[in-house]
Design an enzyme around this catalytic site. Structure first.
Site, PDB file in Angstrom:
ATOM      1  CE  LYS A 132      -2.919   0.591   3.586  1.00 17.30           C
ATOM      2  NZ  LYS A 132      -2.728   1.884   4.273  1.00 17.30           N
ATOM      3  CB  SER A 133       3.797   2.299   2.003  1.00 17.49           C
ATOM      4  OG  SER A 133       3.228   2.196   3.277  1.00 17.49           O
ATOM      5  N   GLY A 159      -5.106   7.706   5.465  1.00 19.63           N
ATOM      6  CA  GLY A 159      -4.225   8.645   6.158  1.00 19.63           C
ATOM      7  C   GLY A 159      -2.979   8.958   5.354  1.00 19.63           C
ATOM      8  CB  SER A 198       5.005   9.831  11.834  1.00 21.32           C
ATOM      9  OG  SER A 198       4.133   9.926  10.708  1.00 21.32           O
ATOM     10  CD  GLN A 205       0.433   8.125   7.424  1.00 21.24           C
ATOM     11  OE1 GLN A 205      -0.140   8.902   8.183  1.00 21.24           O
ATOM     12  NE2 GLN A 205      -0.143   7.030   6.952  1.00 21.24           N
ATOM     13  CG  ASP A 261       0.512  -0.083   9.329  1.00 16.23           C
ATOM     14  OD1 ASP A 261       0.135   0.769  10.147  1.00 16.23           O
ATOM     15  OD2 ASP A 261       0.940   0.200   8.196  1.00 16.23           O
TER      16      ASP A 261
HETATM   17  C1  S3P Z   1       2.494   4.731   6.290  1.00 10.57           C
HETATM   18  C2  S3P Z   1       3.056   5.052   7.484  1.00 10.57           C
HETATM   19  C3  S3P Z   1       2.534   4.573   8.785  1.00 10.57           C
HETATM   20  C4  S3P Z   1       1.547   3.433   8.616  1.00 10.57           C
HETATM   21  C5  S3P Z   1       0.588   3.664   7.510  1.00 10.57           C
HETATM   22  C6  S3P Z   1       1.311   3.851   6.184  1.00 10.57           C
HETATM   23  C7  S3P Z   1       3.089   5.265   5.051  1.00 10.57           C
HETATM   24  O1  S3P Z   1       1.890   5.641   9.443  1.00 10.57           O
HETATM   25  O2  S3P Z   1       0.851   3.216   9.819  1.00 10.57           O
HETATM   26  O3  S3P Z   1      -0.309   2.566   7.378  1.00 10.57           O
HETATM   27  O4  S3P Z   1       2.771   4.774   3.948  1.00 10.57           O
HETATM   28  O5  S3P Z   1       3.913   6.188   5.150  1.00 10.57           O
HETATM   29  P1  S3P Z   1       2.727   6.656  10.412  1.00 10.57           P
HETATM   30  O6  S3P Z   1       3.863   7.120   9.625  1.00 10.57           O
HETATM   31  O7  S3P Z   1       1.766   7.744  10.759  1.00 10.57           O
HETATM   32  O8  S3P Z   1       3.102   5.813  11.586  1.00 10.57           O
END
Ligand code: S3P
Length: 430
Positions: free
Chosen positions: A17-18, A90, A163, A165, A311
Site C-alpha cells: 500500500k505504501s 491517512g 512517523s 507519513q 500496522d
Molecule cells: C504509512 C506510514 C505509517 C503506517 C501507515 C502507512 C506510510 O503511518 O501506519 O499505514 O505509507 O507512510 P505513520 O507514519 O503515521 O506511523
C-alpha cells in the site's frame, strides 16, 4: 468465521500500500511515462490515483495490477475542480498535504469519518514552519484547506514522533523549497519515499536518522515493481503459525528492513519463518516467506521494533493470545490514532472472544494460552482489526462474528476469497 482450519499452499498477497501510493505521486510528478506492476487495487491507493486524475494526470489502469502514469512534470499539476476525497486513507492525506500545499492552486482534502477524526497538526504545524498555510478544523482534523501560491522555505525539522507519513509529507514539500530540507526522526520508520525518490533520479541524502533533499530538481519516469505488502502477509504469518499443521509460502513479499518488525517479533515468540530467495526489486528487497505452525510463547515486545511493525499489532495481539504466557507491549501510543484506536478496539474484541487483554495508555498486556471461545466483535470500520479477528478464528472453539468489515477493501481486496482458498471458512453477510 467458522472455527478451526489450517493454512497450506503458496499465495501472493496484494501489492504494498505504501509503495502504491508513492508510485502514483512520484509517477505523476515525473517527466515521462511510469509503468507500475503489482499496484494495490485497494480503495486507499485508488483514492490517491483518483486525486491525481482530478489534477489532470492521465493514468491508465489499474488492470491486473498494471498502471501507466503519464507524468506531467514537477510543476504540471492542475487545480482540481472539486475537493479531493481521500476516503479512509491517512497516507494520502498526510503526504498530499505537503505535496499539494506547495502548488500554485488552492485545494481541499476531505476524508471519511475515521480519517476526519485523525490528528493532522503533526503535518500542518511543520508545514506552517515552512510557510505553507493549511487550515484544519478547530480540533486539528480534516477537512484540510491548502492555500496555494506560497513557496515553501526549507527547514530542519525534528519529528516529535516516529512517523513515515510526517517525514514523507515534509520531504515532498521540500521538493518545491529553495535550499535543503532535512527531517530527523526519533526512530527509523519506513523509507519508501526516500528509496523511490532515488529511483526517480532525485538525490536524497540520509545519515542515520536524518534525511535531506534540496528543492528545485526534477524526477525521471521509471518502471516500478511493487512487491506484495508485508502488512497483508502478516495475517498469514500469524495464521499459519497458530493453526497446527500449516505450511504456507508467501511469494514476492517486500522485506524492507524498516518493515520487518513482524518477522522479528514473531521469531522472538518462537515462530518458524524462513526467508527464501532474497532478491532486489527496483531498489526494494523482496523474498518468499515460508511459515509453518509453531508453539508461540509470550514476550516483552522490544520498543525499537514498534515503528517497524506499526500496522501489524492487531494481528500480533492475536498471536499473543495464542502464545503460552504473557505478552507485553509498551511504547506504542501511536496505535491509538490509527484507522481506529487499535489498543482499545483490539482489547475489547479479544475480551469478547474470551482472552484476558488489558489495555494500557501505550500498549497492552495479554495473557496467552486460554481458550478462544468465539463471539461477536466490532471492528469499528478498521480493516486490520477485521482481518485480525478473522485469523483468530483459526484457533477458536466457536465461530467469530465480525461487524463493520467493508473497509477490508481499503488495503486487501479479495481477502475473503483468498483465505477460503487456503483452508479457512469465512462467510460474508451483508
Ligand atoms: C504509512 C506510514 C505509517 C503506517 C501507515 C502507512 C506510510 O503511518 O501506519 O499505514 O505509507 O507512510 P505513520 O507514519 O503515521 O506511523
Amino acid at each position: 468465521m467458522s472455527p478451526g482450519g489450517q493454512l497450506n499452499g503458496t499465495i501472493r498477497v496484494p501489492g504494498d500500500k505504501s509503495m502504491s501510493h508513492r508510485s502514483i505521486m512520484l509517477g505523476a510528478l515525473a517527466d515521462g511515462v511510469t509503468r507500475v506492476h503489482g499496484f494495490l487495487e485497494g480503495e486507499d491507493s485508488l483514492a490517491t490515483l483518483q486525486a491525481f486524475r482530478a489534477m489532470g494526470v492521465q493514468i491508465e489502469g489499474p488492470e491486473s495490477g498494471e498502471v501507466t502514469i503519464h507524468g506531467v512534470g514537477i510543476d504540471g499539476l492542475k487545480a482540481p475542480s472539486v475537493s479531493l476525497d481521500l476516503g479512509n486513507s491517512g497516507t494520502s492525506m498526510r503526504l498530499l498535504s505537503g505535496l499539494l500545499g506547495a502548488q500554485n492552486f488552492d485545494v481541499t482534502l476531505v476524508g471519511d469519518e475515521s480519517l476526519s477524526s485523525r490528528p493532522m497538526r503533526r503535518v500542518t504545524e511543520p508545514l506552517a514552519a515552512m510557510g505553507l498555510t493549511v487550515e484544519t478544523t478547530e480540533s486539528g482534523t480534516a477537512p484540510l484547506k491548502l492555500n496555494g501560491g506560497q513557496k515553501p522555505q526549507a527547514i530542519n525539522y525534528d519529528m516529535p514522533m516516529a512517523s513515515a507519513q510526517v517525514k514523507s509529507c515534509l520531504l515532498l514539500a521540500g521538493l518545491y523549497a529553495d535550499g535543503e530540507t532535512c527531517v530527523t526522526e526519533p526512530a527509523p520508520t519506513r523509507d519508501h519515499t526516500e528509496r523511490m525518490l532515488r529511483g526517480f533520479g532525485y538525490d536524497v541524502r540520509s545519515e542515520s536518522n536524518r534525511m535531506c533533499l534540496t528543492g528545485g530538481g526534477r524526477l525521471t519516469a521509471v518502471d516500478l515493481d511493487v512487491p506484495a505488502d508485508i502488512s497483508s502477509a502478516a495475517f498469514f504469518l500469524v495464521g499459519a503459525s497458530i493453526a497446527s499443521g500449516s505450511d504456507l509460502t508467501l511469494e514476492h513479499v517486500g522485506i524492507n528492513p524498516t518493515r520487518i518488525g513482524v518477522i522479528n517479533i514473531l521469531r522472538q515468540m518462537g515462530a518458524n519463518i524462513e526467508v527464501l530467495n532474497e532478491r532486489d526489486a527496483g531498489g526494494e528487497p523482496v523474498a518468499d516467506l515460508r511459515v509453518r505452525s509453531a508453539q508461540l510463547k509470550g514476550i516483552e515486545i522490544p520498543e525499537e521494533q514498534v515503528p517497524l511493525a506499526i500496522d501489524e499489532f492487531p494481528v500480533l495481539f492475536v498471536a499473543a493470545a495464542c502464545a503460552e504466557g504473557e505478552t507485553r507491549l509498551t511504547g506504542a501510543e501511536e496505535l491509538r490514532v490509527k484507522e481506529s484506536d487499535r489498543i482499545q478496539v483490539m482489547a475489547d474484541g479479544l475480551q469478547a472472544i474470551g482472552i484476558d487483554a488489558e489495555p494500557t495508555p501505550d500498549g497492552m498486556v495479554i495473557q496467552g494460552g486460554a481458550e478462544i471461545t468465539g463471539g461477536k466483535v466490532d471492528s469499528h470500520g478498521d480493516h486490520r482489526i477485521a482481518m485480525a479477528f478473522a485469523i483468530a478464528s483459526l484457533r477458536s472453539s466457536g465461530s467469530i462474528e465480525i461487524d463493520d468489515c467493508a473497509n477490508v477493501n481499503t488495503s486487501f481486496p479479495g481477502f475473503g476469497d483468498l483465505v477460503n482458498s487456503i483452508g479457512m471458512s469465512l462467510e460474508e453477510v451483508s
